[in-house]
Design a protein around this motif. Structure first.
Motif, PDB file in Angstrom:
ATOM      1  N   LEU A  74      -0.368  21.538   7.775  1.00 19.03           N
ATOM      2  CA  LEU A  74      -1.081  20.440   7.127  1.00 19.03           C
ATOM      3  C   LEU A  74      -1.139  19.209   8.024  1.00 19.03           C
ATOM      4  O   LEU A  74      -0.176  18.879   8.711  1.00 19.03           O
ATOM      5  CB  LEU A  74      -0.413  20.078   5.795  1.00 19.03           C
ATOM      6  N   SER A  75      -2.279  18.528   7.968  1.00 22.57           N
ATOM      7  CA  SER A  75      -2.527  17.431   8.899  1.00 22.57           C
ATOM      8  C   SER A  75      -1.584  16.256   8.693  1.00 22.57           C
ATOM      9  O   SER A  75      -1.192  15.596   9.651  1.00 22.57           O
ATOM     10  CB  SER A  75      -3.985  16.966   8.793  1.00 22.57           C
ATOM     11  N   TRP A  76      -1.210  15.952   7.438  1.00 22.98           N
ATOM     12  CA  TRP A  76      -0.326  14.796   7.207  1.00 22.98           C
ATOM     13  C   TRP A  76       1.020  15.020   7.871  1.00 22.98           C
ATOM     14  O   TRP A  76       1.616  14.076   8.402  1.00 22.98           O
ATOM     15  CB  TRP A  76      -0.161  14.515   5.709  1.00 22.98           C
ATOM     16  N   TRP A  77       1.514  16.265   7.827  1.00 24.04           N
ATOM     17  CA  TRP A  77       2.820  16.571   8.433  1.00 24.04           C
ATOM     18  C   TRP A  77       2.732  16.491   9.952  1.00 24.04           C
ATOM     19  O   TRP A  77       3.618  15.914  10.602  1.00 24.04           O
ATOM     20  CB  TRP A  77       3.268  17.960   7.985  1.00 24.04           C
ATOM     21  N   ARG A  78       1.659  17.019  10.538  1.00 25.14           N
ATOM     22  CA  ARG A  78       1.485  16.962  11.994  1.00 25.14           C
ATOM     23  C   ARG A  78       1.343  15.514  12.460  1.00 25.14           C
ATOM     24  O   ARG A  78       1.886  15.128  13.498  1.00 25.14           O
ATOM     25  CB  ARG A  78       0.283  17.798  12.421  1.00 25.14           C
ATOM     26  N   GLY A 136      -1.439   4.212   8.787  1.00 30.16           N
ATOM     27  CA  GLY A 136      -0.611   3.028   9.010  1.00 30.16           C
ATOM     28  C   GLY A 136       0.850   3.292   9.265  1.00 30.16           C
ATOM     29  O   GLY A 136       1.648   2.348   9.293  1.00 30.16           O
ATOM     30  N   LEU A 137       1.231   4.550   9.463  1.00 29.14           N
ATOM     31  CA  LEU A 137       2.648   4.877   9.577  1.00 29.14           C
ATOM     32  C   LEU A 137       3.305   4.225  10.788  1.00 29.14           C
ATOM     33  O   LEU A 137       4.400   3.673  10.690  1.00 29.14           O
ATOM     34  CB  LEU A 137       2.834   6.403   9.650  1.00 29.14           C
ATOM     35  N   GLU A 138       2.658   4.289  11.936  1.00 33.59           N
ATOM     36  CA  GLU A 138       3.273   3.735  13.145  1.00 33.59           C
ATOM     37  C   GLU A 138       3.526   2.241  13.008  1.00 33.59           C
ATOM     38  O   GLU A 138       4.605   1.740  13.363  1.00 33.59           O
ATOM     39  CB  GLU A 138       2.397   4.014  14.365  1.00 33.59           C
ATOM     40  N   SER A 139       2.557   1.522  12.458  1.00 26.76           N
ATOM     41  CA  SER A 139       2.721   0.087  12.261  1.00 26.76           C
ATOM     42  C   SER A 139       3.856  -0.202  11.286  1.00 26.76           C
ATOM     43  O   SER A 139       4.674  -1.102  11.512  1.00 26.76           O
ATOM     44  CB  SER A 139       1.413  -0.517  11.740  1.00 26.76           C
ATOM     45  N   LEU A 140       3.937   0.569  10.217  1.00 27.48           N
ATOM     46  CA  LEU A 140       4.992   0.375   9.224  1.00 27.48           C
ATOM     47  C   LEU A 140       6.369   0.578   9.852  1.00 27.48           C
ATOM     48  O   LEU A 140       7.283  -0.229   9.646  1.00 27.48           O
ATOM     49  CB  LEU A 140       4.796   1.362   8.070  1.00 27.48           C
ATOM     50  N   MET A 141       6.499   1.632  10.636  1.00 31.79           N
ATOM     51  CA  MET A 141       7.807   1.959  11.208  1.00 31.79           C
ATOM     52  C   MET A 141       8.226   0.968  12.281  1.00 31.79           C
ATOM     53  O   MET A 141       9.376   0.533  12.320  1.00 31.79           O
ATOM     54  CB  MET A 141       7.787   3.378  11.764  1.00 31.79           C
ATOM     55  N   THR A 142       7.309   0.597  13.145  1.00 29.12           N
ATOM     56  CA  THR A 142       7.676  -0.324  14.219  1.00 29.12           C
ATOM     57  C   THR A 142       7.964  -1.725  13.677  1.00 29.12           C
ATOM     58  O   THR A 142       8.869  -2.404  14.158  1.00 29.12           O
ATOM     59  CB  THR A 142       6.578  -0.383  15.286  1.00 29.12           C
ATOM     60  N   ARG A 143       7.221  -2.149  12.662  1.00 34.74           N
ATOM     61  CA  ARG A 143       7.428  -3.488  12.111  1.00 34.74           C
ATOM     62  C   ARG A 143       8.794  -3.619  11.452  1.00 34.74           C
ATOM     63  O   ARG A 143       9.420  -4.674  11.493  1.00 34.74           O
ATOM     64  CB  ARG A 143       6.318  -3.807  11.104  1.00 34.74           C
ATOM     65  N   HIS A 144       9.284  -2.521  10.857  1.00 34.32           N
ATOM     66  CA  HIS A 144      10.585  -2.558  10.184  1.00 34.32           C
ATOM     67  C   HIS A 144      11.705  -1.973  11.043  1.00 34.32           C
ATOM     68  O   HIS A 144      12.850  -1.908  10.590  1.00 34.32           O
ATOM     69  CB  HIS A 144      10.505  -1.805   8.857  1.00 34.32           C
ATOM     70  N   LEU A 159       0.822  -1.210   0.000  1.00 34.09           N
ATOM     71  CA  LEU A 159       0.000   0.000   0.000  1.00 34.09           C
ATOM     72  C   LEU A 159       0.852   1.254   0.000  1.00 34.09           C
ATOM     73  O   LEU A 159       0.525   2.241  -0.674  1.00 34.09           O
ATOM     74  CB  LEU A 159      -0.916  -0.002   1.228  1.00 34.09           C
ATOM     75  N   TYR A 160       1.960   1.218   0.743  1.00 38.08           N
ATOM     76  CA  TYR A 160       2.801   2.399   0.883  1.00 38.08           C
ATOM     77  C   TYR A 160       4.052   2.368   0.019  1.00 38.08           C
ATOM     78  O   TYR A 160       4.964   3.158   0.231  1.00 38.08           O
ATOM     79  CB  TYR A 160       3.192   2.574   2.358  1.00 38.08           C
ATOM     80  N   ASN A 161       4.098   1.447  -0.963  1.00 39.93           N
ATOM     81  CA  ASN A 161       5.228   1.378  -1.889  1.00 39.93           C
ATOM     82  C   ASN A 161       6.545   1.296  -1.105  1.00 39.93           C
ATOM     83  O   ASN A 161       7.523   1.981  -1.416  1.00 39.93           O
ATOM     84  CB  ASN A 161       5.232   2.607  -2.816  1.00 39.93           C
ATOM     85  N   PHE A 162       6.553   0.448  -0.097  1.00 37.88           N
ATOM     86  CA  PHE A 162       7.720   0.317   0.783  1.00 37.88           C
ATOM     87  C   PHE A 162       8.740  -0.646   0.195  1.00 37.88           C
ATOM     88  O   PHE A 162       8.413  -1.764  -0.215  1.00 37.88           O
ATOM     89  CB  PHE A 162       7.297  -0.179   2.166  1.00 37.88           C
TER      90      PHE A 162
END
Length: 203
Positions: free
Chosen positions: A49-53, A26-34, A5-8
């Protein structure tokens, strides 16, 4: 599923990874898993902007570092922009995540420059591979066709000097524009970067 989904993808296993903006929470899950310890955001500081915050809040919650670097996929970078990117490479705890919006244009250039910075010009072929359309989705639109050729210009202009030294002492956006024009790519960009441009829909 989140990786797709996030082109990781890993740029360099255990050292640096690349992705799109982690929309949909899903950012927190992505970062902690890797085990990612930092984000290098190529969209610049956007405190309103909300995405940056959200991105900053996730990093604060998990104890990760958040760094901003301003890059454009359609405008040629200023020396200060590239110098800031290299500074982020050098200061970000590893492994870090390099991301823009879609993860295939600015992120491809950032990933390529990371490899050259980290391994020297012998990594040029690996750097060019960061623009693979099938793997990463790099399918440049009008005014994005300068991104991949930038590596050839940099290798030629640097004359073997380390990437960071070349950027600091020699790189000029005007020279890049002239090189692109000489190689039939005068319409591959929208000129030299002047000010940030962002989508009004990314609130």
């Amino acid at each position: 599923m989140l990786d797709w989904l996030y082109n990781f993808h890993w740029i360099k296993e255990g050292q640096a990874a690349r992705s799109s903006q982690a929309f949909f929470g899903g950012l927190e899950s992505l970062m902690t898993r890797h085990g990612l310890k930092a984000i290098i955001n190529l969209r610049g500081e956007n405190a309103d902007l909300s995405w940056w915050r959200y991105e900053r809040a996730v990093c604060a919650r998990i104890g990760a570092t958040h760094l901003d670097a301003q890059m454009s996929s359609r405008h040629l970078p200023l020396p200060t922009m590239l110098a800031r990117l290299v500074e982020c490479f050098e200061t970000a705890p590893r492994p870090f995540l390099l991301k823009c919006s879609g993860g295939h244009d600015r992120t491809a250039l950032g990933a390529a420059l990371f490899l050259i910075h980290d391994e020297g010009w012998q990594a040029l072929d690996k750097a060019v591979a960061q623009f693979d359309a099938r793997l990463y989705g790099h399918k440049p639109k009008k005014h994005q066709h300068w991104l991949k050729p930038f590596l050839a210009f940099a290798a030629e202009d640097a004359k073997g000097a380390p990437l960071s030294a070349w950027i600091k002492e020699h790189y000029r956006a005007e020279a890049l524009a002239a090189w692109l024009s000489a190689h039939g790519l005068s319409d591959s960009h929208k000129g030299i970067f002047e000010k940030p441009v962002r989508s009004p829909f990314q609130l």
